[in-house]
Each structure stands twice: as C-alpha cells, then as structure tokens.
Design a protein around this motif. Structure first.
Motif, short mmCIF file in Angstrom:
data_model
loop_
_atom_site.label_atom_id
_atom_site.label_comp_id
_atom_site.label_asym_id
_atom_site.label_seq_id
_atom_site.Cartn_x
_atom_site.Cartn_y
_atom_site.Cartn_z
N CYS A 84 62.33 47.24 38.25
CA CYS A 84 61.61 47.04 39.47
C CYS A 84 62.11 46.34 40.53
CB CYS A 84 60.28 46.50 38.81
SG CYS A 84 59.29 47.89 37.90
N ASP A 85 62.74 45.04 40.15
CA ASP A 85 63.23 43.88 40.98
C ASP A 85 64.29 44.42 41.63
OD1 ASP A 85 61.32 42.10 40.57
OD2 ASP A 85 62.38 41.02 38.85
N TYR A 86 65.23 45.13 40.82
CA TYR A 86 66.54 45.80 41.29
C TYR A 86 66.14 46.81 42.85
CZ TYR A 86 71.18 48.11 41.53
OH TYR A 86 72.17 48.67 41.92
N LEU A 87 65.17 47.73 42.47
CA LEU A 87 64.75 48.71 43.35
C LEU A 87 64.29 48.01 44.57
CD1 LEU A 87 63.70 51.63 41.21
CD2 LEU A 87 65.92 51.44 42.28
N LYS A 88 63.52 46.84 44.22
CA LYS A 88 62.67 46.12 45.53
C LYS A 88 63.79 45.38 46.16
CE LYS A 88 59.11 42.62 46.33
NZ LYS A 88 58.20 41.81 45.71
N ALA A 89 64.53 44.82 45.48
CA ALA A 89 65.70 43.84 46.39
C ALA A 89 66.38 45.11 47.38
CB ALA A 89 66.69 43.57 45.30
N GLY A 90 66.66 46.35 46.81
CA GLY A 90 67.48 47.22 47.77
C GLY A 90 66.68 47.67 48.80
N ASP A 91 65.40 47.80 48.72
CA ASP A 91 64.44 48.12 49.71
C ASP A 91 64.19 46.90 50.80
OD1 ASP A 91 63.87 50.60 48.78
OD2 ASP A 91 61.83 50.23 48.43
N CYS A 92 64.43 45.50 50.21
CA CYS A 92 64.40 44.37 51.04
C CYS A 92 65.69 44.20 51.81
CB CYS A 92 64.16 43.08 50.12
SG CYS A 92 62.43 42.98 49.36
N ALA A 94 67.50 46.97 52.79
CA ALA A 94 67.51 47.97 53.88
C ALA A 94 66.53 47.43 55.01
CB ALA A 94 67.14 49.01 53.14
N GLU A 95 65.52 46.66 54.85
CA GLU A 95 64.65 46.15 55.85
C GLU A 95 64.93 44.85 56.56
OE1 GLU A 95 61.18 46.11 53.70
OE2 GLU A 95 61.04 48.35 53.22
N GLN A 96 66.27 44.60 55.93
CA GLN A 96 67.06 42.98 56.53
C GLN A 96 66.16 41.85 56.09
OE1 GLN A 96 67.80 44.18 60.76
NE2 GLN A 96 69.61 44.63 60.17
N GLU A 100 64.49 37.43 50.50
CA GLU A 100 63.96 37.97 49.49
C GLU A 100 64.91 38.90 48.57
OE1 GLU A 100 60.56 39.00 46.75
OE2 GLU A 100 61.11 37.37 48.36
N ALA A 101 65.71 39.59 49.49
CA ALA A 101 66.62 40.45 48.49
C ALA A 101 67.81 39.60 47.73
CB ALA A 101 67.57 41.45 49.43
N SER A 102 68.18 38.63 48.49
CA SER A 102 69.13 37.68 47.70
C SER A 102 68.49 37.04 46.48
CB SER A 102 69.53 36.53 48.81
OG SER A 102 70.66 35.72 48.05
N ALA A 103 67.18 36.71 46.71
CA ALA A 103 66.28 35.92 45.72
C ALA A 103 66.21 36.85 44.52
CB ALA A 103 65.19 35.40 45.94
N THR A 121 74.44 40.95 50.28
CA THR A 121 73.43 40.70 50.94
C THR A 121 73.78 39.39 52.01
OG1 THR A 121 71.86 41.34 49.31
CG2 THR A 121 71.00 39.89 50.85
N SER A 122 74.26 38.26 51.40
CA SER A 122 74.63 37.21 52.09
C SER A 122 75.59 37.42 53.40
CB SER A 122 75.50 36.18 51.22
OG SER A 122 74.46 35.68 50.34
N TYR A 123 76.45 38.53 53.18
CA TYR A 123 77.46 39.12 54.06
C TYR A 123 76.90 39.77 55.08
CZ TYR A 123 81.30 41.51 56.52
OH TYR A 123 82.07 42.09 57.11
#
Length: 260
Positions: A84-92, A94-96, A100-103, A121-123
C-alpha cells in the motif's frame, strides 16, 4: 401400580441408566458450535481481505492499509501493508509530491526497490528545483546524492551554470562572474566570463569610473571592441578633467590617441 405406569417407569429407568449418551450428544453440539464459530471468523476475514484488495486496486491506499493492518497476519496481509505504501509512494512521485514520496520510500526500507526509488525521488526533486530556479536547494540535494547519476559532479555544475546565467541576465555581473570562474570548462562558461567582465567595465564607464572601466576592459583586450572602449574611456576621462586638472586631462587625451 397399573400396567401402563409400570411400563413408563421402566422406560424412564432405562434412559436414566445411560448418562454417557447424553454427554456425547452435548459434547457434539459444542464441537459443532465451535466449528461454526471458527468458520464464521475465517469467512469474515476472507471478506475483509477481499475488500482491502479491492481498495488497493482502486488506489485507496490509506483505507486498504488500515484494513490489511486490522487483519494482522491473515494470509499475506503484512506484505500488502508495505505494498500500500509502495504504490502510494509511486503515485506521489508521479504527482511531484516529492516529500511525501520520499518519506514513504524511506519508511519501507529494503522493500522491493524502495531504497533506489528514494534516491530517484530526491534526484527528481533536485531537477524540479533547478528548473524552477531554486538553485541553492537543488545544489544541496544533488550534493547529498553523491555518485547517483553523477549528481555531485555534473548536475551540481549544471546547477551553478544555470544560476550564473540568470544572474548575468539580471545584470548581477559580479556574482555571475564569481560562479562562472569556478566552472570555466563547462559549456560556454569561458565566453560568459568575458561577457561579465565586459559588462562590469561598461557599468564603471556609465558611472564615470573611468580608471576602473579601463582596468576591466584591459582584462579582456581581445574581447569585442574592448580596445576601442579603452580609448573612449581615456577620452571621456580627459574631458572630465579639463576644468579641474588640465595636465591630467592632456595625459588622458594623449593615451586616447586618435579617438575623437
């Protein structure tokens, strides 16, 4: 005692004389009830698991995670909590929504390729910051990434180059020059260094600071019309000194040569 009553009494005694049969019946009923109870709990968990999976597919990551967490160790619920967190991070990402994605990626540790995606994500955040002229933040992130995609070398230099270009466009010539001189071999930085020096000289010239202008033009004698600008400065210096110091004015005119 009548014959009928005698018969009933004998039957009652027979039934009372077999308590094991009664216990067996009661025990069987309890086992059946327990079985039905366990089956009911399992069926309920299967239903919740199915609903959690549907929410995950629909992108309802927080709700799905809450359901999988409530299921604890039922089937592979623990793995899906991470998913759940992995897929949510991917969406975050993609939405820049980089923070949130990094966390999320950081919290996942070594789950799948989360560590690599945390760097990515940091890059991307650094590139986004640079593209939006937030140069100091971009530079700091690139430096922290080290060798990842040559961040601490090529990307940092490009960050400095773009910042210097903006300073040059904004007529902040001294600051631009300071940066360009640290990256003289990057792209056309060498030419930009001369551009900065030339414009610094022009600024001195416009402010009637002729000696300073002549010094700056002399640093780039082969650049554009620098030699001509030196003569102009000398002539203008002479003109400015005619009333107060004729001798110095004459010297300046002499240095200007044939300029009229």
């Amino acid at each position: 005692m009548t014959e009928v009553n005698k018969t009933i009494s004998e039957e009652t005694k027979k039934k009372s004389a077999n308590p094991g049969k009664i216990i067996a019946i009661v025990s069987g009923s309890l086992v059946l009830a327990a079985g039905l109870s366990v089956g009911g709990v399992y069926g309920f968990k299967c239903f919740k698991y199915s609903k959690a999976s549907e929410k995950l597919e629909a992108g309802m990551y927080d709700e799905a995670k809450a359901d999988f967490t409530a299921l604890n160790d039922f089937k592979d619920s623990a793995d899906y909590i991470c998913e759940c967190d992995y897929l949510k991070a991917g969406d975050c990402l993609a939405e820049q929504d980089f923070d949130e994605a990094s966390a999320l990626y950081d919290s996942l540790g070594n789950y799948k390729d989360s560590e690599e995606l945390s760097k990515e994500t940091s890059y991307q955040k650094a590139v986004y910051s640079r593209d939006n002229k937030i140069y100091d933040e971009a530079r700091s992130i690139f430096e922290s990434l080290g060798d990842y995609k040559e961040s601490s070398t090529t990307e940092v230099i490009e960050c400095d180059y773009q910042k210097a270009n903006d300073l040059l466009s904004g007529r902040e010539y001294e600051e631009a020059l300071t940066i360009f001189e640290t990256i003289p071999d990057h792209k056309d930085s060498a030419d930009k260094i001369d551009d900065c020096k030339y414009n610094i000289a022009l600024d001195h010239m416009e402010n009637n600071e002729y000696d300073a202008a002549i010094a700056e033009f002399s640093r780039i004698p082969e650049y554009g019309d620098s030699q001509e600008q030196i003569r102009i400065c000398q002539w203008m210096k002479g003109a400015s000194l005619e009333a107060s110091d004729p001798a110095a004015a004459a010297e300046a005119y002499a240095e200007a040569g044939s300029y009229q």
